[in-house]
Design an enzyme around this catalytic site. Structure first.
Site, short mmCIF file in Angstrom:
data_model
loop_
_atom_site.label_atom_id
_atom_site.label_comp_id
_atom_site.label_asym_id
_atom_site.label_seq_id
_atom_site.Cartn_x
_atom_site.Cartn_y
_atom_site.Cartn_z
N HIS A 217 0.86 -1.31 -0.15
CA HIS A 217 0.01 0.12 -0.10
C HIS A 217 0.89 1.14 0.17
CE1 HIS A 217 -4.04 -1.91 0.33
NE2 HIS A 217 -3.33 -2.85 1.27
N ASP B 280 1.70 -3.86 -9.35
CA ASP B 280 1.57 -5.19 -9.76
C ASP B 280 1.69 -5.31 -11.35
OD1 ASP B 280 0.69 -5.43 -7.36
OD2 ASP B 280 -1.46 -5.68 -8.05
C1 GLA Z 1 -2.84 -4.34 -4.92
C2 GLA Z 1 -2.77 -3.51 -5.83
C3 GLA Z 1 -1.32 -2.60 -5.75
C4 GLA Z 1 -0.86 -2.49 -4.29
C5 GLA Z 1 -0.99 -3.75 -3.45
C6 GLA Z 1 -0.86 -3.17 -2.01
O1 GLA Z 1 -2.15 -5.58 -5.25
O2 GLA Z 1 -3.14 -3.68 -7.15
O3 GLA Z 1 -1.35 -1.43 -6.72
O4 GLA Z 1 -1.46 -1.20 -3.84
O5 GLA Z 1 -2.39 -4.28 -3.51
O6 GLA Z 1 0.50 -3.12 -1.76
#
Ligand code: GLA
Length: 383
Positions: A34, A170
């Site tokens: 996050h 991601d």
């Molecule tokens: C999900 C979101 C990412 C990131 C994570 C927490 O995977 O897609 O962008 O914020 O949560 O780190």
């Protein structure tokens, strides 16, 4: 990744010649959760599980797509009003739309895909799907979009077509992944560095609680909103603070009376987490895995108590890890279910896995799932 299944599925559903085959992986994240939408640092790596798609241009304005694992079909045009109903098809549609919005000229195609990233386990199956199509369409239509923009196209797909206001981690990991290396990424500048990761004497293992919580996306968006509210409050005193990444705990305390107790806790977690990533980085440079592990536990505690994105099952797995002497353990990804990531000394590995399986089953009536982590390459053409 089951390439044969995709080739057979494509040939079975579409007459004529074979298409091109592309793949993109899911990801793990060592630390930095996050932090991405707060302009901070993350430490992900692509894994050996992902999505595979066969794609053949069909010379029309229509996309015809098979989700082989679900045995579902969708057909849609490329205009904004053509959005498909199925969630999985929205990812492909969104990628097409985001390419078109950026001036890319694309046409219809026939496609079939399959994946082995467990859904809802916090390993980014959706980013793997977006990256597969962003990467493939860029090549197939010779669009010349760079890899940074391909990652942004996946992220914008989540924002504009799937209702998740995610950060860039991601999609970036799925596009830029490199075998054997984690990626230290600055999510504001998108500067990144590959970090060869070979913790001799340790194993990195994921334990999947196999829990998926409803409404995870609205809770996720709410967390992001809290962070932006606090950053805006701090910015009134400190105009240089663009994101929480730029803030200190002192700055946060200055606005304590102005923000809700909940928002305060959320921001406190983020500011501490940004710091933890830097500390893990320094520890890794020295091969100091004990410190890495300690920070991972710190992240878990923060995600559980301050950010409140853990759940009973994940806290339980974290406690088992602690009890078994595991070096580091924490909930991975967005939270609200999914996996813990565990850094375990090889000598303790078997005992830990055995204990986690039996204790979890006794408490929750089913076993967790286990995935060994193999850090692998990002989006690519297979055939
Ligand atoms: C999900 C979101 C990412 C990131 C994570 C927490 O995977 O897609 O962008 O914020 O949560 O780190």
């Amino acid at each position: 990744m089951d390439v044969e299944k995709v080739r057979k599925g494509f040939a079975g559903h579409f007459d004529g010649a074979a298409g091109s085959v592309y793949a993109s992986p899911g990801r793990i994240n060592l630390i930095g959760e996050h932090t991405d939408y707060n302009g901070g640092f993350v430490f992900p790596g692509a894994i050996d599980k992902g999505m595979v798609a066969e794609i053949r241009l069909n010379g029309t304005g229509t996309v015809r797509a098979w989700a082989l694992d679900l045995d579902e079909y969708a057909e849609f045009g490329l205009n904004e009003q053509d959005a498909p109903r199925q969630q999985w098809a929205k990812y492909i549609f969104g990628v097409c739309r985001e390419i078109i919005k950026r001036g890319g000229t694309i046409g219809g195609f026939d496609t079939a895909f399959s994946g082995d990233v467990p859904l809802g386990a916090g390993m980014s199956s959706s980013a793997a799907l977006e990256s597969t199509y962003a990467f493939a369409l860029n090549e197939l239509f010779a669009l010349g979009i760079d890899k940074f923009e391909l990652a942004r196209i996946g992220q914008a797909t989540e924002h504009n077509y799937c209702g998740v206001m995610c950060g860039i981690m991601d999609q970036f990991a799925s596009i830029f992944g490199k075998k054997g290396s984690l990626i230290l990424l600055d999510c504001r500048s998108l500067e990144y560095k590959y970090f060869p990761f070979d913790p001799v004497g340790y194993k990195l293992v994921l334990l999947d609680s196999a829990v998926k919580h409803e409404l995870a996306s609205s809770a996720y968006n709410k967390r992001r909103q809290s962070c932006e509210t606090v950053a805006a409050a701090i910015r009134r005193n400190h105009p240089e603070v663009e994101f929480l990444r730029d803030a200190t705990l002192d700055m946060l305390n200055e606005v304590k009376a102005e923000v809700s107790a909940e928002d305060y806790l959320r921001a406190e977690y983020v500011i501490e987490e940004v710091q933890r990533v830097m500390e893990v980085c320094a520890a890794l440079e020295k091969g100091d895995y004990e410190t890495v592990g300690e920070k991972m536990y710190g992240t878990h505690k923060g995600m559980s108590k301050q950010y409140e994105v853990s759940c009973e099952e994940l806290d339980f797995l974290n406690d088992v890890a602690k009890r078994c002497g595991v070096t580091g353990s924490r909930v991975m990804g967005g939270g609200f279910g999914g996996c813990t990531i565990n850094l375990v000394k090889e000598a303790l590995y078997d005992g830990f896995v055995k204990e986690a399986f039996s204790a979890y089953k006794e408490k929750f009536g089913h076993e967790p799932k286990l995935y060994d982590v193999v850090i692998s390459d990002g989006a690519r053409k297979l055939y």
